[in-house]
Write a protein that holds these residues in place. Structure first.
Motif, mmCIF file in Angstrom:
data_model
loop_
_atom_site.group_PDB
_atom_site.id
_atom_site.type_symbol
_atom_site.label_atom_id
_atom_site.label_comp_id
_atom_site.label_asym_id
_atom_site.label_seq_id
_atom_site.Cartn_x
_atom_site.Cartn_y
_atom_site.Cartn_z
ATOM 1 N N GLY A 130 37.178 41.286 44.792
ATOM 2 C CA GLY A 130 38.133 42.391 44.823
ATOM 3 C C GLY A 130 37.491 43.662 44.302
ATOM 4 N N PRO A 131 38.196 44.785 44.366
ATOM 5 C CA PRO A 131 37.637 46.045 43.869
ATOM 6 C C PRO A 131 37.190 45.937 42.416
ATOM 7 N N VAL A 132 36.095 46.627 42.096
ATOM 8 C CA VAL A 132 35.563 46.628 40.725
ATOM 9 C C VAL A 132 35.883 47.989 40.094
ATOM 10 N N TYR A 133 37.005 48.022 39.368
ATOM 11 C CA TYR A 133 37.375 49.227 38.618
ATOM 12 C C TYR A 133 36.790 49.186 37.202
ATOM 13 N N SER A 134 36.516 47.976 36.743
ATOM 14 C CA SER A 134 36.046 47.762 35.379
ATOM 15 C C SER A 134 34.648 48.348 35.172
ATOM 16 N N SER A 135 34.466 48.986 34.029
ATOM 17 C CA SER A 135 33.117 49.383 33.628
ATOM 18 C C SER A 135 32.403 48.163 33.061
ATOM 19 N N GLY A 142 20.980 41.118 27.468
ATOM 20 C CA GLY A 142 20.901 41.721 28.799
ATOM 21 C C GLY A 142 21.941 41.224 29.776
ATOM 22 N N THR A 143 22.760 40.233 29.375
ATOM 23 C CA THR A 143 23.814 39.756 30.262
ATOM 24 C C THR A 143 24.792 40.884 30.574
ATOM 25 N N VAL A 144 25.178 40.968 31.853
ATOM 26 C CA VAL A 144 26.110 42.001 32.289
ATOM 27 C C VAL A 144 27.473 41.347 32.508
ATOM 28 N N TYR A 145 28.482 41.888 31.813
ATOM 29 C CA TYR A 145 29.844 41.389 31.948
ATOM 30 C C TYR A 145 30.672 42.439 32.677
ATOM 31 N N VAL A 146 31.354 42.020 33.754
ATOM 32 C CA VAL A 146 32.154 42.976 34.510
ATOM 33 C C VAL A 146 33.383 42.266 35.073
ATOM 34 N N GLY A 147 34.509 42.972 35.045
ATOM 35 C CA GLY A 147 35.739 42.429 35.592
ATOM 36 C C GLY A 147 35.977 42.897 37.011
ATOM 37 N N SER A 148 36.807 42.155 37.712
ATOM 38 C CA SER A 148 37.149 42.492 39.082
ATOM 39 C C SER A 148 38.655 42.363 39.269
ATOM 40 N N TRP A 164 28.292 32.561 34.703
ATOM 41 C CA TRP A 164 29.616 31.951 34.735
ATOM 42 C C TRP A 164 30.635 33.010 35.119
ATOM 43 N N ARG A 165 31.840 32.544 35.414
ATOM 44 C CA ARG A 165 32.944 33.468 35.611
ATOM 45 C C ARG A 165 34.197 32.837 35.031
ATOM 46 N N TYR A 166 35.071 33.679 34.505
ATOM 47 C CA TYR A 166 36.294 33.199 33.869
ATOM 48 C C TYR A 166 37.482 33.798 34.608
ATOM 49 N N LYS A 167 38.400 32.946 35.063
ATOM 50 C CA LYS A 167 39.565 33.403 35.810
ATOM 51 C C LYS A 167 40.749 33.592 34.865
ATOM 52 N N ALA A 168 41.250 34.830 34.836
ATOM 53 C CA ALA A 168 42.392 35.167 33.996
ATOM 54 C C ALA A 168 43.656 35.234 34.854
ATOM 55 N N GLY A 169 44.746 35.698 34.255
ATOM 56 C CA GLY A 169 46.014 35.718 34.957
ATOM 57 C C GLY A 169 46.324 37.020 35.650
ATOM 58 N N GLY A 170 45.344 37.933 35.723
ATOM 59 C CA GLY A 170 45.573 39.212 36.386
ATOM 60 C C GLY A 170 44.255 39.908 36.637
ATOM 61 N N GLY A 171 44.315 40.991 37.400
ATOM 62 C CA GLY A 171 43.110 41.752 37.671
ATOM 63 C C GLY A 171 42.533 42.368 36.408
ATOM 64 N N ILE A 172 41.209 42.357 36.310
ATOM 65 C CA ILE A 172 40.525 42.878 35.113
ATOM 66 C C ILE A 172 39.933 44.237 35.478
ATOM 67 N N VAL A 187 40.750 42.273 28.786
ATOM 68 C CA VAL A 187 42.191 42.484 28.971
ATOM 69 C C VAL A 187 42.536 42.488 30.464
ATOM 70 N N PRO A 188 43.032 41.378 31.002
ATOM 71 C CA PRO A 188 43.547 41.372 32.374
ATOM 72 C C PRO A 188 44.962 41.979 32.404
ATOM 73 N N ASN A 189 45.517 42.116 33.596
ATOM 74 C CA ASN A 189 46.873 42.648 33.745
ATOM 75 C C ASN A 189 47.907 41.534 33.610
ATOM 76 N N ASP A 190 47.841 40.789 32.496
ATOM 77 C CA ASP A 190 48.779 39.668 32.352
ATOM 78 C C ASP A 190 49.350 39.553 30.940
ATOM 79 N N ASN A 191 49.408 40.680 30.218
ATOM 80 C CA ASN A 191 49.996 40.736 28.876
ATOM 81 C C ASN A 191 49.114 40.138 27.776
#
Length: 548
Positions: A130-135, A142-148, A164-172, A187-191
Motif C-alpha cells: 500500500g502507499p508509504v506515507y510513513s517516514s 542500519g535496519t530500516v523500519y517503515v510503515g505502510s 521481518w514484518r509485523y501486521k497491525a490493526g490499521g495502516g501505519i 502507531v497504526p490507525n487502530d487506537n
C-alpha cells in the motif's frame, strides 16, 4: 577675531576633514565582509511543483533532502541550489531519512520505499502492499523500519532484504520511534501504540480512546510520549503503563518535542509546554491551528509552523521572538541546521530557509520531529558519541581555554591539551574554544551513532589596536612656510602599515612625516589615521593656527 575669509576657510577645512574621514570609514567598512545575523530573515526559498508536507532532512555535508507531492525527492545545497531530484511514481509524503553511509530512504504513495545514493542514483526499492506515507526510522545496526498503509511495519536490511514484518490493526502512516534498548514504537490507525522487539515480536500495546496518529517521542528516562485523536497526550513507561495524560483542545497529530530542561512541547491547535509530570507550564495561541511538530534550538528557542502561514520562534517562556509568514498553510515540521538555519516546507509549493539564531539543535533526547536532522527516529544511547578537542595556540603556553558545546560552557583545558565531550547523540554540534584576549575558534561537527571525532581548535591572540598621535613644528607656523608633521603612533603587538593625513585645507598625505604649506592664515583641523598590520585603526585630530 577672524575675518570672514579666515572663518570660511576654517569652516571649509572642518567640513572637508569630516567628509574625508567619513569617506575613509565608509571605505574601510565597505571592504569588510560583515554578515550580521537577522533572525527571521528569508535566506532563500526553492519552488517545487506541489505541496511540501514533509520535514526536510540534512546530511552531514549540509545537503538538504525534501519530498514534494509532485512525485520528486529534491537534494539542495545549503545555498538553495538544486543538486538533483529523483522522480518517483507517486507523491512523496514520507520525510526522508539518512543512514550513516549517506543512503537516503523515502517512501512514496506508489507503495515503494526507495533507497537512493548521495548523488541521486537508485540503490534499490522495496514494494509494500500500500502507499508509504510513513517516514522511515533507522536502527543503530542500519535496519530500516517503515510503515505502510497495508497495515504492516517492515524491517529491511541496508540492502533492501526483508528481515521481518509485523501486521497491525490499521495502516501505519507515522514514523516509528526507536528506544535506547532497540524497542520499536509504532502507531497504526487502530487506537493502539505498539512496542515491538528488534526481532519483530510484540512486547506490549497501549490502547487510547481513539485513533493514535501522533509519531512517538522518547524521553531521557525512556518515557514514551504519544498523542491521540481523543484530544490527549499520553506519557507511558517503557513497560507500557500510563504515567499521566494531558487533555488538549483538539486532536493530537504532531510529534512531541523535548527541550533541554525536559519540558515537553506539543502542537495540538495551540502549542503546549508541559512539565515532565504532565502539568501545563503555558500554551501559545497562534492565529490558527498548530499541527506542525516543534523543533527546539540549543538556546531553548522553540520553532513551530501554523495554519496561519507563520513560522514562529518562541522563547522557553512562550513569548514570540519573531515570526516569518509564508504564502499558505504550514504542516511541515521545521528542521534546524548546524548553522542555525531553519528549514521547512509549505503548501505554497516551496521549501524555505529562514535565518535562525540558536546555534544548532538542542541537546535533548527528542528535540524535533524524528529526533535529529537525519531523521533516524532513534533516541541517543547514553555515551553514544564523543568529540575530543585538541586546543593549541601559537603564543602562550601557561593559560587555560574554555570549551563550549552549542553555546554552553562545558569545561577548560590547557594549551596543547585535550578535552572530551561525551554523552552525545547523533546530530550536529558547534564546538568553540575561547579565552579573553584571544580570537575564538570554532568548528561544526556532525556525529553519527557511536562515532568519535577528534578536532583541533587554534586560538590566536586578538590584535591590539594602534594609538595615533602626532606633533608638528614650528609651534606657530606661518602661511607660505613649511610645517613639518611627525607621526608618533604606536602599535602594541605589531606595526603601523599606513598613515593617512588630512591637513584641513583639502590636502592630504600618506607619509609618516610629511611637510605641508598653508597658503592662507587661519585655524585648521589636522587629522591623522593610522592602520596597523592587521587592519585595526586609530584616529586623532589637532587644531593648528596659521599666521600671516
Amino acid at each position: 577675531m577672524l575675518n570672514s575669509k579666515a572663518t570660511n576657510r576654517l569652516l571649509t577645512g572642518i567640513i572637508f576633514t569630516a567628509s574625508i574621514f567619513a569617506l575613509l570609514y565608509v571605505s574601510l567598512f565597505a571592504s569588510l565582509e560583515v554578515s550580521a545575523i537577522e533572525p527571521g530573515r528569508l535566506k532563500w526559498r526553492y519552488r517545487t511543483e506541489h505541496n511540501v508536507k514533509t520535514s526536510p532532512a540534512i546530511a552531514p555535508d549540509g545537503t538538504i533532502y525534501v519530498g514534494s507531492r509532485d512525485h520528486n525527492l529534491y537534494a539542495l545545497t545549503p545555498n538553495g541550489n538544486l543538486k538533483w531530484k529523483y522522480h518517483m511514481r507517486g507523491e512523496v509524503w514520507s520525510s526522508p531519512a539518512i543512514s550513516k553511509n549517506g543512503t537516503i530512504y523515502a517512501g512514496s504513495t506508489d507503495s515503494y520505499l526507495y533507497a537512493l545514493t548521495p548523488d541521486g542514483g537508485l540503490k534499490w526499492r522495496y514494494e509494500t502492499g500500500g502507499p508509504v506515507y510513513s517516514s522511515p526510522a533507522i536502527g543503530s545496526d542500519g535496519t530500516v523500519y517503515v510503515g505502510s498503509d497495508d497495515n504492516n511495519l517492515y524491517a529491511l536490511t541496508p540492502n533492501g532484504a526483508v528481515k521481518w514484518r509485523y501486521k497491525a490493526g490499521g495502516g501505519i502512516n507515522s514514523p516509528p520511534a526507536i528506544g535506547k534498548d532497540g524497542t520499536i514504537y509504532v502507531v497504526p490507525n487502530d487506537n493502539y501504540l505498539y512496542a515491538l522487539t528488534p526481532q519483530g515480536d510484540m512486547k506490549w500495546k497501549f490502547e487510547a480512546a481513539d485513533v493514535v496518529l501522533s509519531p512517538p517521542a522518547i524521553g531521557k528516562d525512556g518515557t514514551v510520549y504519544v498523542g491521540s485523536n481523543d484530544y490527549h497526550l499520553y506519557a507511558l513507561t517503557p513497560q507500557g503503563d500510563m504515567k499521566w495524560k494531558f487533555k488538549t483542545g483538539t486532536k493530537v497529530l504532531s510529534s512531541p518535542a523535548i527541550g533541554p530542561d525536559s519540558t515537553i512541547y506539543l502542537g495540538s491547535g495551540h502549542l503546549y509546554a508541559l512539565t515532565p509530570q504532565g502539568d501545563m507550564k503555558w500554551k501559545f495561541a497562534a492565529k490558527d491551528d498548530v499541527f506542525s511538530s516543534p523543533a527546539i534550538g540549543s538556546d531553548g528557542t522553540i520553532y513551530i509552523g501554523s495554519y496561519s502561514h507563520n513560522l514562529y520562534a518562541l522563547t522557553p517562556n512562550g513569548a514570540v521572538k519573531w515570526r516569518y509568514k509564508t504564502e499558505t498553510v504550514l504542516r511541515s515540521s521545521p528542521t534546524i541546521g548546524p548553522d542555525s538555519t531553519i528549514y521547512l516546507g509549505s503548501h505554497d509549493h516551496h521549501l524555505y530557509a529562514i535565518e535562525g539564531e540558536s546555534g544548532g539543535l538542542a541537546d535533548s533526547p527528542w528535540p524535533m520531529y524524528s529526533q535529529n536532522p537525519r531523521h533516524t527516529s532513534r533516541v541517543k544511547r547514553g555515551t553514544e558519541a564523543s568529540i575530543i578537542v585538541n586546543l593549541v595556540n601559537s603564543s602562550d603556553s601557561d593559560l587555560d581555554g574554555k570549551v563550549y558545546l552549542n553555546g554552553s560552557h562545558k569545561g577548560s583545558t590547557g594549551w596543547n591539551g585535550k578535552y572530551k565531550l561525551s554523552d552525545l547523540s547523533t546530530g550536529s554540534y558547534t564546538v568553540k574554544a575561547s579565552k579573553d584576549g584571544y580570537s575564538p575558534s570554532k568548528e561544526t561537527v556532525y556525529l553519527s551513532g557511536g562515532e568519535k571525532k577528534e578536532i583541533t581548535l587554534t586560538l590566536d591572540k586578538e590584535n591590539q589596536p594602534p594609538t595615533a598621535s602626532f606633533n608638528y613644528s614650528p609651534d606657530i607656523p606661518n602661511s607660505g612656510k613649511p610645517v613639518t608633521f611627525v607621526a608618533a603612533a604606536v602599535d602594541p603587538d605589531g606595526s603601523i602599515e599606513r598613515y593617512i593625513w588630512a591637513f584641513g585645507d583639502g590636502s592630504s598625505s600618506s607619509l609618516a612625516s610629511p611637510t605641508h604649506e598653508y597658503s592662507e592664515p587661519g585655524t585648521y583641523t589636522v587629522g591623522l589615521k593610522v592602520v596597523d598590520n592587521e587592519g585595526a585603526t586609530s584616529v586623532t585630530t589637532k587644531e593648528i593656527t596659521v599666521r600671516e
